[in-house]
Structure formats: C-alpha cells, structure tokens
Motif scaffolding. Structure first.
Motif, PDB file in Angstrom:
ATOM      1  N   GLU A  34       0.159  -0.688  -0.267  1.00 41.66           N
ATOM      2  CA  GLU A  34      -0.327  -0.048  -0.256  1.00 41.66           C
ATOM      3  C   GLU A  34       1.344   1.101  -0.045  1.00 41.66           C
ATOM      4  OE1 GLU A  34      -3.490   1.088   2.893  1.00 41.66           O
ATOM      5  OE2 GLU A  34      -3.448  -0.639   2.719  1.00 41.66           O
ATOM      6  N   ILE A  35       1.832   1.616   0.899  1.00 37.83           N
ATOM      7  CA  ILE A  35       3.179   2.530   0.835  1.00 37.83           C
ATOM      8  C   ILE A  35       3.225   2.603  -0.643  1.00 37.83           C
ATOM      9  CG2 ILE A  35       4.994   3.256   1.926  1.00 37.83           C
ATOM     10  CD1 ILE A  35       4.252   1.790   4.365  1.00 37.83           C
ATOM     11  N   GLY A  36       3.762   1.037  -1.553  1.00 35.88           N
ATOM     12  CA  GLY A  36       4.280   1.416  -2.178  1.00 35.88           C
ATOM     13  C   GLY A  36       5.736   1.085  -2.498  1.00 35.88           C
ATOM     14  N   LEU A  37       6.192   0.441  -1.369  1.00 36.89           N
ATOM     15  CA  LEU A  37       7.700  -0.328  -1.646  1.00 36.89           C
ATOM     16  C   LEU A  37       8.027  -0.934  -2.417  1.00 36.89           C
ATOM     17  CD1 LEU A  37       8.186   0.728   2.678  1.00 36.89           C
ATOM     18  CD2 LEU A  37       8.850   2.468   1.048  1.00 36.89           C
ATOM     19  N   ASP A  38       9.170  -1.008  -2.702  1.00 36.91           N
ATOM     20  CA  ASP A  38       9.707  -1.710  -3.694  1.00 36.91           C
ATOM     21  C   ASP A  38      11.323  -2.413  -2.881  1.00 36.91           C
ATOM     22  OD1 ASP A  38      11.416  -3.297  -5.414  1.00 36.91           O
ATOM     23  OD2 ASP A  38      11.001  -2.295  -7.411  1.00 36.91           O
ATOM     24  N   PHE A  39      11.027  -3.258  -2.552  1.00 36.88           N
ATOM     25  CA  PHE A  39      12.587  -3.451  -1.843  1.00 36.88           C
ATOM     26  C   PHE A  39      13.897  -3.116  -2.879  1.00 36.88           C
ATOM     27  CE2 PHE A  39       9.933  -3.512   1.756  1.00 36.88           C
ATOM     28  CZ  PHE A  39      10.657  -2.397   2.843  1.00 36.88           C
ATOM     29  N   SER A  40      13.609  -3.490  -4.130  1.00 36.73           N
ATOM     30  CA  SER A  40      14.441  -3.644  -4.533  1.00 36.73           C
ATOM     31  C   SER A  40      15.041  -2.659  -5.349  1.00 36.73           C
ATOM     32  CB  SER A  40      13.678  -4.663  -6.145  1.00 36.73           C
ATOM     33  OG  SER A  40      12.942  -4.406  -7.020  1.00 36.73           O
ATOM     34  N   LYS A  41      14.495  -1.252  -4.844  1.00 40.51           N
ATOM     35  CA  LYS A  41      14.638  -0.218  -5.203  1.00 40.51           C
ATOM     36  C   LYS A  41      15.036   0.851  -3.803  1.00 40.51           C
ATOM     37  CE  LYS A  41      12.546  -0.491 -10.034  1.00 40.51           C
ATOM     38  NZ  LYS A  41      11.380  -0.134 -10.361  1.00 40.51           N
ATOM     39  N   ASP A  42      13.867   0.509  -2.790  1.00 40.65           N
ATOM     40  CA  ASP A  42      13.880   1.190  -2.013  1.00 40.65           C
ATOM     41  C   ASP A  42      14.683   1.412  -0.690  1.00 40.65           C
ATOM     42  OD1 ASP A  42      12.089   2.929  -3.604  1.00 40.65           O
ATOM     43  OD2 ASP A  42      10.490   1.979  -3.231  1.00 40.65           O
ATOM     44  N   THR A  43      15.999   0.420  -0.740  1.00 38.84           N
ATOM     45  CA  THR A  43      16.413   0.009   0.376  1.00 38.84           C
ATOM     46  C   THR A  43      17.740   0.163   0.311  1.00 38.84           C
ATOM     47  OG1 THR A  43      17.458  -1.408   2.163  1.00 38.84           O
ATOM     48  CG2 THR A  43      16.036  -2.328   0.102  1.00 38.84           C
ATOM     49  N   TYR A  44      18.788   0.696   1.035  1.00 37.71           N
ATOM     50  CA  TYR A  44      20.191   0.667   0.450  1.00 37.71           C
ATOM     51  C   TYR A  44      20.923  -0.668   0.940  1.00 37.71           C
ATOM     52  CZ  TYR A  44      21.516   2.656   5.772  1.00 37.71           C
ATOM     53  OH  TYR A  44      21.944   3.405   6.376  1.00 37.71           O
ATOM     54  N   ASP A  45      20.459  -1.158   2.136  1.00 37.19           N
ATOM     55  CA  ASP A  45      21.333  -1.844   2.630  1.00 37.19           C
ATOM     56  C   ASP A  45      20.647  -3.486   2.599  1.00 37.19           C
ATOM     57  OD1 ASP A  45      19.242  -0.994   4.437  1.00 37.19           O
ATOM     58  OD2 ASP A  45      20.880  -0.400   6.087  1.00 37.19           O
ATOM     59  N   ALA A  46      19.932  -3.641   2.231  1.00 35.68           N
ATOM     60  CA  ALA A  46      19.455  -4.578   1.575  1.00 35.68           C
ATOM     61  C   ALA A  46      17.593  -5.078   2.547  1.00 35.68           C
ATOM     62  CB  ALA A  46      19.956  -6.396   1.189  1.00 35.68           C
ATOM     63  N   GLY A  47      17.746  -4.157   3.442  1.00 40.85           N
ATOM     64  CA  GLY A  47      15.987  -4.152   3.649  1.00 40.85           C
ATOM     65  C   GLY A  47      16.208  -3.424   5.237  1.00 40.85           C
ATOM     66  N   LEU A  48      17.352  -3.057   5.353  1.00 43.95           N
ATOM     67  CA  LEU A  48      17.321  -3.063   7.003  1.00 43.95           C
ATOM     68  C   LEU A  48      16.615  -1.663   6.900  1.00 43.95           C
ATOM     69  CD1 LEU A  48      19.980  -5.306   6.984  1.00 43.95           C
ATOM     70  CD2 LEU A  48      21.366  -4.427   9.007  1.00 43.95           C
ATOM     71  N   HIS A  49      17.231  -0.406   6.201  1.00 47.47           N
ATOM     72  CA  HIS A  49      17.103   0.623   6.316  1.00 47.47           C
ATOM     73  C   HIS A  49      16.275   1.162   5.444  1.00 47.47           C
ATOM     74  CE1 HIS A  49      20.173   0.421   9.377  1.00 47.47           C
ATOM     75  NE2 HIS A  49      19.191   1.055  10.255  1.00 47.47           N
ATOM     76  N   LEU A  50      15.335   2.179   4.957  1.00 49.87           N
ATOM     77  CA  LEU A  50      14.955   2.336   3.145  1.00 49.87           C
ATOM     78  C   LEU A  50      15.701   3.617   2.758  1.00 49.87           C
ATOM     79  CD1 LEU A  50      11.122   3.567   4.301  1.00 49.87           C
ATOM     80  CD2 LEU A  50      12.193   1.014   3.230  1.00 49.87           C
ATOM     81  N   ASN A  51      16.088   3.243   1.771  1.00 48.39           N
ATOM     82  CA  ASN A  51      17.035   4.758   1.205  1.00 48.39           C
ATOM     83  C   ASN A  51      16.230   5.772   1.058  1.00 48.39           C
ATOM     84  OD1 ASN A  51      15.340   4.062  -1.021  1.00 48.39           O
ATOM     85  ND2 ASN A  51      16.969   3.594  -2.721  1.00 48.39           N
ATOM     86  N   LEU A  52      16.502   7.466   0.488  1.00 50.84           N
ATOM     87  CA  LEU A  52      15.424   8.160   0.705  1.00 50.84           C
ATOM     88  C   LEU A  52      14.024   7.987  -0.599  1.00 50.84           C
ATOM     89  CD1 LEU A  52      15.157  11.378   0.677  1.00 50.84           C
ATOM     90  CD2 LEU A  52      16.533  11.666  -1.654  1.00 50.84           C
ATOM     91  N   SER A  53      14.472   7.013  -1.913  1.00 50.94           N
ATOM     92  CA  SER A  53      13.245   7.176  -2.463  1.00 50.94           C
ATOM     93  C   SER A  53      11.967   6.365  -1.399  1.00 50.94           C
ATOM     94  CB  SER A  53      13.534   6.073  -3.497  1.00 50.94           C
ATOM     95  OG  SER A  53      12.576   5.155  -3.843  1.00 50.94           O
ATOM     96  N   GLY A  54      12.396   5.253  -0.638  1.00 52.99           N
ATOM     97  CA  GLY A  54      11.848   4.241   0.587  1.00 52.99           C
ATOM     98  C   GLY A  54      11.097   5.531   1.495  1.00 52.99           C
ATOM     99  N   ALA A  55      12.110   6.126   1.940  1.00 50.31           N
ATOM    100  CA  ALA A  55      11.842   6.929   3.018  1.00 50.31           C
ATOM    101  C   ALA A  55      10.164   8.575   2.842  1.00 50.31           C
ATOM    102  CB  ALA A  55      12.998   7.746   3.271  1.00 50.31           C
ATOM    103  N   GLU A  56      10.864   8.586   1.302  1.00 51.46           N
ATOM    104  CA  GLU A  56       9.764   9.476   0.983  1.00 51.46           C
ATOM    105  C   GLU A  56       8.077   8.780   1.086  1.00 51.46           C
ATOM    106  OE1 GLU A  56      11.616  12.103  -2.165  1.00 51.46           O
ATOM    107  OE2 GLU A  56      12.722  12.898  -1.133  1.00 51.46           O
ATOM    108  N   LYS A  57       8.241   7.693   0.508  1.00 49.41           N
ATOM    109  CA  LYS A  57       7.057   6.824   0.393  1.00 49.41           C
ATOM    110  C   LYS A  57       6.786   6.725   1.709  1.00 49.41           C
ATOM    111  CE  LYS A  57       8.245   4.574  -3.548  1.00 49.41           C
ATOM    112  NZ  LYS A  57       9.061   3.307  -4.664  1.00 49.41           N
ATOM    113  N   LEU A  58       7.289   6.081   2.610  1.00 46.82           N
ATOM    114  CA  LEU A  58       6.635   6.119   3.980  1.00 46.82           C
ATOM    115  C   LEU A  58       6.150   7.331   4.415  1.00 46.82           C
ATOM    116  CD1 LEU A  58       6.019   4.305   5.888  1.00 46.82           C
ATOM    117  CD2 LEU A  58       8.486   4.727   7.011  1.00 46.82           C
ATOM    118  N   SER A  59       7.029   8.228   4.108  1.00 41.99           N
ATOM    119  CA  SER A  59       6.864   9.658   4.794  1.00 41.99           C
ATOM    120  C   SER A  59       5.448  10.033   4.432  1.00 41.99           C
ATOM    121  CB  SER A  59       7.707  10.837   4.574  1.00 41.99           C
ATOM    122  OG  SER A  59       8.891  10.252   5.291  1.00 41.99           O
ATOM    123  N   ARG A  60       5.355   9.970   2.515  1.00 39.45           N
ATOM    124  CA  ARG A  60       3.378  10.308   1.913  1.00 39.45           C
ATOM    125  C   ARG A  60       2.572   9.443   3.150  1.00 39.45           C
ATOM    126  NH1 ARG A  60       7.053   9.667  -2.674  1.00 39.45           N
ATOM    127  NH2 ARG A  60       7.426  11.767  -3.085  1.00 39.45           N
TER     128      ARG A  60
END
Lengths: 359, 187
Positions: A285-311
């Motif tokens: 629902e958030i739109g997270l794609d863990f092939s693109k939205d994390t910078y360390d294999a799922g431990l933390h989101l990268n900017l793209s992921g963090a912006e999706k979650l924040s929205r």
C-alpha cells in the motif's frame, strides 16, 4: 595594633594567593575544556549518527510532530516530505540503537522545550531490555545538553563497566584519543556541520533486499520489564503533557519483527488507547519496492523509500491524528524553504556521486 | 591576539595531552579504554573474545569443525557455496555481520577488525545433529542423557555453558525447536 598589622599582612598574603591562584585555576579549567573539546569524537564524516542528538538544540522548537527512536525512524522518515506535502513541521530525535529509556529521557527533555501535538515512537527498541554497548550509549548521551533528563538518561543507560564521572568529564574517557586525532577533530573544533535534515539521515544509494533471513527461534518472546517500564513512563508523560503518543513499527525487513512482539504492542496500544501502525503489514500500500527502496538490503529505506513512507504516514497524521497544515505561516515557510534547499542539494550531491562512482 | 591566545591554549592542550598520555601505550596494554567508542566496537569484542573454540561445544559437518569465535573465512571456504549470505551492517559502527545459510543450519558472524568470527550456529532441522548425537527430533531426556545434568533451565530452554560459550536447546512443547551455539561476545 600589632594584631591589626598581623591581620593586614595575612590579608595581603591571602590577596596575593587569590591573585595567583584564581587565574591559574581559570587557565587550567580552560585548557582542560579545550582539550576535552578537541579529544571528543566529532562524528562528522564517519559515524555521523553520533552527531544527531545535539543538532536538535539549534532548531526553532515549535514542531507538530516529534519522532523519537532508533535508525528505523531517522533513516525511514523524511520530515521534508511531511512539510512539502502536508504542511507538517516535524523533527526526528533519533540516534543509533536508541533504547527505550533513552527515548523516554529524550522525550522528557524535548517536552521542556516544546509541546508537539504528536510524538511518534518506533517500537523495535522494545527488543532490548538492558544497555547494549557503550559506543551506542555515547552516541546518544554525549550530544545531550546537561539537564535532569540527561542525568536520568545516563544512569538508566550505563553498563556495569561504565562510570558516571566519565560522562560528566568526557576527557576522562577520551584522553587517550590523542593518537587518533584526525583533521576533522581540528576542522570541527569550534563548529560542527549539520549531518541530518530535521533529524533525517539521507541515503540515495540502492542495495536490493535479497535473502532476508527469518528470525531465530526464541525461548521467550516477552518484552522485558525494564523496556516496559520506560514505555509506560513515556505513555504517562505524553498523557500528562497532553501529547498524543503514536506507536509505529517501521517497514524495515531486518531485524526480524516477530508476530509475538507485534501482538504485545497491539495489546499495549489497545490497553492504553494508543494508535499503533505496523508498516510491515502495508508495504504494498505504501508502494515500497525492496529492490529499489532500500540501501542496505532491507534494514533501512533509502531516500526513495523514506519519501514513500513519509507520504503514506503524512496522510495518517493528517486524517487520523488531526494535524492541520501550517503552510502559510510565513516564518515557518521561510525556515522550510532553506531546509528544503539544503535537502535537495544533498540529494543532488549524493546522486551525482553515485552516478559518477565517487561514493 | 585572539588567534594567538587560541593557539597558545591548543599548544598547552597538546602538551597536557602528551603529558597525560605519555603512557598511552601502557594504558592500551592495560586494557583501559583508549579508543573512541565507535572504534572500540570491534576491539572490545577482541578483548572479550575467548580463544577460538577453546574447549567449548562445537558443531561438526562433513568433517569440518565449527566453533563459536572461530575465524569464519576458512570455515566458509571449507563448507563451499552457502544457500545464501545476508549482510548485516551494524548501525553507526564499522563492520558488517553476515548470516550464512547452509542446508540444515545457519552461521552468524560478528566483525572484529578486518575479520569475521562465528557468533552463533543455529541448527534448523533434523538433517543435522550435534556431535553428541542430538538433532531436532530428539527429546529433552535425550539432551540430558547426552550432555549431562549440569544445565540451566527456564520455561522453554535448557542451557549448557562451557568455556564462556553457550549451547541452547529451545523447546516448542516437547519438541526441540532450535539448537544454538552462541559466543559470549553476543551474550
């Protein structure tokens, strides 16, 4: 007469002693203070997480939302998006492996400066029931200003092998660091640069999440008493202060978030009338794609992921917590204009470095 | 003038530092904290780390002995390609832990400087067993018969300790759900 002269001589001697001693003591204190400043880690270009806590003090403190917790907040939520899209003025009081009692004392301290409408706490920290490592303690505690909260935080956080006096006079702890001094220690002697964007630690790089392990089997899934004690204190403090406490579990895939843990938090939230959002349940629902939205294999989101979650979360804060947009407040607009400029600059800098292989 | 004063102060500071830390090496030898906490992460492990697999319980598979605190590199070479490896960089600190998954068991490592050491070994199914003959199909009585009476017990776990390391048998009802060899570094 004789007695008077003797007294005068005594007074003169005392005066001479004072004239000599006071400046000497002053110089010694000054030198030791400078020395302490030089030897304390600056946490600038390497372990930036150690520089986060103190950045808050430079803020204008009129936030609507304060996020309080560990890396699952300061790497996963972008206050810039909350401002741009919802007009929510927020700040993340985060630090690496922030433990529940540290979150409590940081919150207590924060509430002496300001009264946000909502405090958001990330519940992963409940897994820890005792202090873990001095390194992490230091990253939270050294940056705090002296206050009743800092003293409480130190006492609650110290491991057996740590000493309160080392926190009062960090020079005692860092005195041997002289052989490790780097250029940064001199460059940031007087003034440190900002390492976060309203508490958010930005990363634009991508490392897809693959082979994320399941959790180990545990003998006991019950959160510890010490962790609960401070969650209770946080709940009571928010209640007493008229601030809404919201519990969240960030959508980080690792460390593993057990169903048994989730059930305990749901029960706790229900019992205390708190909102609890487990974002792991709504990653699609958030739109997270863990092939693109994390910078360390799922431990933390990268900017793209963090912006999706924040929205996604911004909408919840608006619709369910009743926060209203503060767009239109000219002073606040002005502050955010500068912040967004710096945020976009950093995004551009990191993107450029990534594309040109400089990272 | 102000700059001169600052320079003077810094010079004084440096003199004081040298004075205070003239015995810097000695202090390090004496195990007093001599590094920044973030740098100490790894080295503190080193201080706590017992000699690799020095006498603790070990796991064996295909003739390869694996004990906690052993260097993972030669073990990984000997075991061959794992099913998967998961990297787990630690928050705000140097070094990365790894989780190696092999058929029937997993090995988690912890970083120590440039190297990685075995943090825990977890037996996941009954295709693998401890050298004492315990696998997940066995019972609590079998465990006690194999390892003896000198154990600690709580609700769902019995624990044997040897030379600083821990061997846990975790139960789900009467069945063993997991067997874990854990380094004291992770406790």
């Amino acid at each position: 007469m004789k007695k008077r002269r003797r007294q005068q001589r005594k007074w003169k001697r005392r005066k001479r002693w004072i004239i000599r001693t006071v400046p000497t003591v002053f110089v010694i204190i000054l030198v030791l203070s400078l020395l302490q400043r030089l030897l304390m880690p600056k946490y600038m270009d390497d372990v930036m997480e150690g520089g986060m806590v103190q950045e808050y003090y430079d803020e204008v403190k009129d936030h609507d939302v304060i996020f309080i917790g560990d890396c699952e907040l300061y790497e996963n939520i972008s206050p810039a998006v909350l401002w741009e899209e919802y007009g929510i003025n927020s700040y993340i009081r985060g630090s690496a492996q922030q433990l529940v009692w540290q979150s409590y004392y940081l919150l207590e301290e924060t509430l002496t400066y300001e009264k946000p409408e909502v405090v958001v706490f990330n519940v992963l920290a409940m897994e820890f029931n005792e202090p873990q490592q001095e390194a992490y303690n230091r990253m939270t505690l050294d940056g705090m200003r002296w206050s009743k909260s800092k003293i409480g935080c130190i006492l609650a956080s110290m491991r057996e092998d740590e000493h309160f006096i080392d926190y009062v006079f960090p020079l005692l702890r860092y005195h041997s660091r002289w052989s490790q001094l780097t250029e940064d220690d001199f460059r940031y002697f007087w003034e440190k640069k900002k390492v976060t964007y309203n508490g958010y630690y930005m990363r634009v790089d991508v490392k897809p999440a693959v082979n994320v392990p399941e959790g180990r089997v545990l003998a006991d899934y019950t959160f510890g008493d010490y962790a609960y004690k401070y969650l209770d204190k946080m709940t009571k403090l928010c209640e007493k202060s008229g601030v809404e406490l919201v519990l969240v579990k960030a959508p980080s895939l690792h460390p593993y978030w057990y169903e048994e843990w989730d059930a305990q938090i749901r029960d706790y939230a229900q019992k205390h009338g708190l909102k609890y959002y487990n974002f792991l349940d709504v990653t699609e629902e958030i739109g997270l794609d863990f092939s693109k939205d994390t910078y360390d294999a799922g431990l933390h989101l990268n900017l793209s992921g963090a912006e999706k979650l924040s929205r996604y979360f911004g909408k919840i804060l608006t619709d369910e917590c009743g926060l209203e947009s503060r767009r239109g407040e000219s002073a606040l607009e002005e502050r955010w204009e500068d912040k967004i400029f710096e945020y976009q600059e950093e995004r551009a800098r990191q993107t450029y470095e990534l594309e040109h292989g400089e990272k | 003038m102000k700059k001169k004063l600052i320079t003077f102060m810094l010079a004084m500071s440096m003199i004081a530092v040298i004075g205070m830390t003239g015995c810097g090496k000695k202090e390090e030898e004496n195990d007093t904290p001599a590094e920044t906490p973030e740098q100490e992460d790894a080295s503190s492990d080193e201080e706590e780390k017992p000699a690799a697999s020095g006498g603790g319980y070990v796991f064996e598979t295909d003739g390869i002995t694996i004990g906690v605190d052993m260097d993972m590199a030669p073990i990984a070479d000997a075991l061959g390609e794992p099913k998967s490896i998961f990297e787990e960089p630690s928050c705000a600190a140097q070094g990365t832990a790894y989780l190696y998954s092999y058929p029937g068991f997993e090995i988690n490592t912890y970083p120590d400087g440039e190297d990685n050491y075995v943090g825990y070994i977890s037996l996941k199914d009954d295709t693998v067993a401890t050298p004492e003959g315990i696998d997940l199909s066995k019972s609590k009585d079998d465990v006690i018969a194999a390892y003896g009476d000198d154990y600690e017990e709580d609700d769902k776990k019995i624990t044997y300790k040897k030379d600083g390391m821990t061997l846990n048998f975790i139960f789900s009802g009467d069945d063993i759900a997991s067997i874990e060899y854990i380094s004291s570094v992770l406790n």
